[in-house]
Scaffold this active site. Structure first.
Site, PDB file in Angstrom:
ATOM      1  N   HIS A  10       3.557   2.293 -13.972  1.00 56.01           N
ATOM      2  CA  HIS A  10       2.545   2.979 -13.168  1.00 56.01           C
ATOM      3  C   HIS A  10       1.728   3.978 -13.973  1.00 56.01           C
ATOM      4  O   HIS A  10       0.770   4.535 -13.436  1.00 56.01           O
ATOM      5  CB  HIS A  10       3.176   3.659 -11.954  1.00 56.01           C
ATOM      6  N   HIS A  14      12.649   1.554 -12.734  1.00 57.76           N
ATOM      7  CA  HIS A  14      11.746   0.485 -12.278  1.00 57.76           C
ATOM      8  C   HIS A  14      12.120  -0.178 -10.962  1.00 57.76           C
ATOM      9  O   HIS A  14      11.271  -0.724 -10.277  1.00 57.76           O
ATOM     10  CB  HIS A  14      11.645  -0.569 -13.383  1.00 57.76           C
ATOM     11  N   GLU A  39     -23.406  -1.858  -2.706  1.00 58.07           N
ATOM     12  CA  GLU A  39     -22.090  -1.939  -3.349  1.00 58.07           C
ATOM     13  C   GLU A  39     -21.032  -2.464  -2.384  1.00 58.07           C
ATOM     14  O   GLU A  39     -20.143  -3.213  -2.756  1.00 58.07           O
ATOM     15  CB  GLU A  39     -21.674  -0.561  -3.887  1.00 58.07           C
ATOM     16  N   ASP A  66      12.426   6.832 -11.949  1.00 55.76           N
ATOM     17  CA  ASP A  66      11.138   6.915 -11.246  1.00 55.76           C
ATOM     18  C   ASP A  66      11.066   8.141 -10.333  1.00 55.76           C
ATOM     19  O   ASP A  66      12.001   8.410  -9.581  1.00 55.76           O
ATOM     20  CB  ASP A  66      10.927   5.683 -10.349  1.00 55.76           C
ATOM     21  N   ASN A 103     -22.845   7.275   6.585  1.00 52.13           N
ATOM     22  CA  ASN A 103     -23.302   8.658   6.450  1.00 52.13           C
ATOM     23  C   ASN A 103     -24.823   8.644   6.562  1.00 52.13           C
ATOM     24  O   ASN A 103     -25.447   7.599   6.434  1.00 52.13           O
ATOM     25  CB  ASN A 103     -22.897   9.226   5.093  1.00 52.13           C
ATOM     26  N   ASP A 163       7.087   6.081 -14.529  1.00 60.03           N
ATOM     27  CA  ASP A 163       6.698   6.058 -13.115  1.00 60.03           C
ATOM     28  C   ASP A 163       6.769   7.449 -12.484  1.00 60.03           C
ATOM     29  O   ASP A 163       7.429   7.676 -11.476  1.00 60.03           O
ATOM     30  CB  ASP A 163       7.507   5.031 -12.318  1.00 60.03           C
ATOM     31  N   ASP A 199     -16.880   1.998  -7.265  1.00 63.43           N
ATOM     32  CA  ASP A 199     -17.308   3.385  -7.164  1.00 63.43           C
ATOM     33  C   ASP A 199     -17.202   4.023  -8.556  1.00 63.43           C
ATOM     34  O   ASP A 199     -16.333   4.841  -8.823  1.00 63.43           O
ATOM     35  CB  ASP A 199     -16.398   4.098  -6.157  1.00 63.43           C
ATOM     36  N   SER A 206     -17.053   8.969  -6.737  1.00 65.03           N
ATOM     37  CA  SER A 206     -17.500   9.946  -5.751  1.00 65.03           C
ATOM     38  C   SER A 206     -16.821   9.723  -4.409  1.00 65.03           C
ATOM     39  O   SER A 206     -16.885  10.567  -3.522  1.00 65.03           O
ATOM     40  CB  SER A 206     -19.013   9.823  -5.570  1.00 65.03           C
TER      41      SER A 206
END
Lengths: 197, 731
Positions: B248, B483, B671, B186, B702, B215, B660, B664
């Site tokens: 992953h 792992h 949401e 990893d 915002n 990973d 999302d 963005s």
């Protein structure tokens, strides 16, 4: 009377849990055994201060008749419970030096008191002042510090000698890196600061 | 050794001088005392070090389990809600990842040609086909913290995808005397470690083959750079660089563990495309490597059913996320069939009609029964998960002999659907899928047997007997896997037939562990090289490094405590019927484990967590106050909402990122509200609209009425820095 008994039982059961928790940390295979080489760490981490000889005595007591390299919890628990209970009952608390301030090194002299029944000497915490005295004894000229070679000599040749690894580790923490000296007073207070008790 | 002798000669000389000064007997007694004291001190440190390790690992695995539970819940929503329901709409796209990825469309979609590299760009330039000096320049550039232009990133990824598609599931490679093979575990975004490996061992080349065992991404801050370096060497030396997929390398896992965030942060304009492309690349990564027909290298491990012949035949790219088995066909609402499979793959054509969907639609025709089913099976799922977790942790982890069968786990992972036909449909992929999950998620255990990996929530635990059997069946001698983080960077188990290799040093915290890699020649004997990337840590004493790592573990733990404050208080109160505000430390330890279920040695940790006591009794209200966590700066009145937020910080962030859809980093108030609704149905708790509005008001919107996900999550962190994403110390 019965209340006393109850509270004694509660204390024992708490001690058992404490021992078990420490043991479990090293029981990697979750089969209620630990590597015999880790027994020292477990016993010491439970607040005991045995020397190596005393540790071997304890291990001899709890080891299987045919040593397997592993220690079983069932064997460890009763011995360790006895140790911790005796320490709780039999020994003045370390924070109250009621034994009177010890004359230099007098509590050190009967090194073999472990032969007597009971473990309380083995497991008694070492007060800071006594520890300081030990360093002062080695600092014959009372300079307030030890030289690298001095400390190394005592620690690797006297008593129950440190391994190379132990020595290096101790020096890495104890030595003033600029002067290559061990200011043992600072060292001791730094190390005892970590002690939660 | 030579220098040791010199030293002791010196010592002997000094000896003669000093021994005159201190009487021998006194010196011996003093030395004994100091040794006795010092050894006790070291033992205590060692105990602390082990406990710290346990804290990190428990918290890490609890997080993985959380992730899988949340994901199961989404899968459940997908299967049980009508296509038009708003909950489904919000999350459906994560199960429909590849609909824009059909060859023709997606070549257009990912076209990099329209992206201009401005003249001002000072980063590295790539030319294709890529050369070894290009790859080396990339390493150099990333070392100097430069960024690769998005045009090159997309082009490199496109080429990588093309190459990966022709690679087999299991790469067969061989050693020879002049070529030792290097195997890395990893890396987790720790570029420093990869650079150190290259520095010590040399860059990949035809003389220096490498296997990277999965990973590569998440957790560390330079996951993308690692991928770009590995991919560019893969392109230059396709026969000498081998990449195995890890758990992953999965876009769903990346939502929680930081890789999604990293890419979007680094490539604001094209991050979304890059992620889409990577999602596809991950699904095409080979699954394992076999060296000289004898040594199997794969990321997680095996189970009692592991069958390399079966694995070599699966269409690996169908498993875009290994967390869930793929479905044969799906129909999205516009009526288009989206398939996970490529057009050039003849087996990809839909065979079954979407019976499954039809079935859930029939459920939905009667609203009442749908909800009933939902509640029942959701609870079933939750209970099952909670029960097994409880059992598991009670015995700490890895206790063999759980009554739960693997089938149970598979069902609960797949979904808890009890429809009779659904099993049939899954059947054909079920076995394949289990093979892949087991490869990516499993851990070895010391006991014989094979049990579900409830601690991580996916894969299994396998015992030495399974190792013997699987190796024998395939005529192999050694299994190399990664792992799991190991303090020394590598560790043998199962009678030295299983070797774990982990290459991200300082994984939990600076100083927590060493990294290592393996070199292996034709004798197939592994040689280890250990390292620690951070220069500062090498100079730390044991005491300092234990102290430092411990502080960080305790900080993470305190965060947990605080998040479970009300549960803990009520548990303490059970031990305090007279409401004195005091409980014994024994009761404290019991309550801690009962609520947090981390399987930690609370009695050992006690001295680190509890300060003063009154005659062994703990004032628990005072204790909470003294945990001294800086509370965030908001006037939020709803304490339980706040607690939910701390407790489910990562789940919340995962949902945000799923919602999302355009990546963005901003979500609308609606949401935001939906996120909370999803979370509350996942947790099966009520969260009122009012509380959510309150929360929305308490944070800064915002100007356009949207919420910045990163800012929001930062504002509600208990302690600076996520446990596993801690910023490195600058030095």
């Amino acid at each position: 009377m019965s209340e006393d008994k109850e509270s004694a039982e509660a204390i024992v059961s708490e001690v058992h849990k404490k021992i078990r928790a420490a043991f479990d940390v090293f029981d990697h295979e979750l089969n209620k055994t630990v590597d015999v080489r880790e027994i020292g760490t477990i016993i010491r981490s439970l607040g005991c201060f045995p020397n190596e000889g005393e540790l071997h005595d304890v291990i001899a007591e709890i080891e299987e008749e045919e040593p397997t390299g592993y220690i079983r919890f069932e064997k460890f628990l009763p011995t360790m419970t006895k140790v911790l209970m005796e320490r709780n009952v039999g020994v003045p608390s370390p924070c109250t030096p009621s034994t009177g301030s010890p004359s230099p090194l007098s509590p050190l002299s009967p090194t073999h008191r472990v032969d007597l029944p009971g473990y309380h000497r083995v497991f008694r915490p070492i007060p800071e002042d006594l520890l300081l005295q030990a360093f002062e004894v080695l600092d014959k000229q009372k300079k307030g510090h030890l030289e690298l070679e001095e400390l190394t000599k005592y620690m690797t040749q006297e008593g129950e000698p440190f391994t190379q690894e132990e020595m290096e580790e101790m020096l890495s923490a104890a030595m003033d890196p600029d002067k290559n000296l061990i200011f043992y007073k600072d060292f001791v207070s730094m190390m005892t600061l970590d002690d939660p008790r | 050794m030579g220098c040791g002798f010199a030293k002791s000669d010196q010592l002997k000389k000094r000896d003669r001088e000093t021994s005159l000064l201190v009487p021998a007997a006194t010196a011996m007694r003093a030395a004994l005392l100091i040794q006795r004291w010092y050894r006790q001190y070291v033992a205590r440190l060692e105990m602390r070090r082990r406990c710290t390790w346990n804290i990190f690992q428990s918290i890490e695995y609890a997080g993985e389990q959380d992730q899988i539970k949340l994901y199961n819940f989404f899968g459940y929503l997908m299967d049980h809600f009508t296509p038009a329901s708003s909950e489904r709409n919000l999350i459906s796209h994560i199960f429909r990842e590849n609909n824009i990825c059909r060859n023709v469309d997606w070549e257009r979609y990912f076209c990099y040609k329209s992206i201009e590299v401005p003249e001002l760009y000072s980063g590295p330039h790539l030319s294709f086909p890529i050369t070894c000096s290009n790859a080396a320049e990339l390493v150099e550039a990333f070392k100097n913290k430069q960024q690769l232009h998005s045009r090159y990133v997309l082009q490199l990824l496109g080429e990588t995808w093309r190459l990966l598609r022709i690679l087999p599931n299991i790469s067969q490679i061989s050693t020879c005397h002049s070529k030792e093979i290097t195997i890395c575990g990893d890396l987790h975004g720790h570029l420093e470690d990869l650079l150190l490996v290259f520095y010590k061992n040399g860059l990949p080349s035809s003389e220096k083959p490498y296997v990277f065992n999965g990973d590569f991404v998440d957790r560390g801050k330079d996951s993308l750079e690692i991928l770009l370096i590995l991919f560019s060497f893969l392109l230059v030396y396709p026969n000498d660089v081998h990449l195995n997929r890890g758990n992953h390398e999965d876009h769903i896992v990346n939502l929680r563990y930081g890789f999604t965030k990293e890419v979007l942060g680094k490539y604001r304009l094209h991050g979304k495309k890059i992620l889409k492309l990577l999602q596809k690349i991950f699904s095409w990564l080979p699954l394992a490597t076999v060296i000289d027909h004898k040594v199997l290298v794969l990321h997680g491990g095996i189970s009692d059913t592991t069958d390399l012949h079966l694995i070599s035949r699966v269409d690996r790219h169908k498993y875009v996320s290994a967390l869930r088995p793929p479905k044969r066909t799906r129909q999205n609402r516009s009526g288009m069939i989206d398939s996970d499979l490529e057009d050039d793959d003849p087996t990809s054509k839909p065979v079954d009609s979407s019976r499954r969907r039809v079935h859930s639609l029939t459920h939905s025709s009667s609203t009442g029964s749908r909800h009933e089913v939902q509640r029942r099976s959701l609870q079933g799922l939750n209970n099952r998960v909670t029960c097994s977790v409880e059992e598991e942790l009670k015995e700490r982890r890895r206790q063999a002999g759980l009554s739960q069968s693997y089938g149970d786990l598979r069902n609960s992972l797949a979904n808890s659907d009890s429809d009779p036909d659904s099993g049939e449909l899954l059947e054909s992929y079920g076995d394949e899928w289990k093979q892949i999950v087991d490869m990516l998620w499993s851990d070895p255990m010391p006991q014989d047997g094979c049990v579900p990996n409830d601690v991580r929530g996916g894969g299994c635990y396998w015992g030495p007997d399974v190792t013997e059997e699987v190796l024998r069946r395939h005529n192999l001698t050694l299994l190399i896997r990664s792992h799991e983080c190991k303090q020394e960077g590598y560790e043998f188990c199962h009678n030295r037939r299983v070797l774990t290799i982990f290459s991200a040093s300082n994984y939990y915290e600076v100083g927590s562990n060493r990294g290592a890699y393996i070199r292996m020649g034709p004798d197939l004997v592994p040689h280890f090289i250990q390292y620690q990337a951070n220069r500062a840590t090498r100079a730390l004493t044991l005491r300092q490094s234990v102290g430092r790592t411990e502080r960080s573990a305790l900080r993470a733990l305190r965060e947990k405590l605080f998040a479970h404050k009300s549960d803990l208080i009520s548990s303490f109160q059970e031990y305090d019927p007279e409401n004195t505000g005091l409980i014994s430390l024994g009761h404290w330890a019991c309550a801690m484990e009962a609520v947090l279920r981390l399987g930690l040695p609370w009695r050992v940790l006690r001295s680190q967590l509890v300060g003063d006591t009154l005659d062994g009794m703990l004032d628990y209200h005072l204790w909470f106050r003294e945990l001294a966590i800086t509370e965030p700066n908001t006037e939020l009145s709803n304490a339980s909402l706040l607690e939910t937020m701390y407790k489910h910080h990562s789940n919340l962030e995962t949902i945000f990122r799923i919602i999302d859809t355009d990546n963005s980093g901003l979500i609308s108030f609606e949401e935001f509200r939906q996120t909370w609704k999803l979370l509350s149905s996942h947790l099966q708790t009520e969260i009122s609209d009012e509380a959510i509005s309150d929360l929305a008001v308490s944070i800064d919107f915002n100007k356009d009425g949207s919420i910045d996900i990163n800012e929001f999550m930062e504002a509600f962190r208990l302690v600076g820095g996520d446990l596993l994403q801690n910023e490195r110390d600058p030095h």
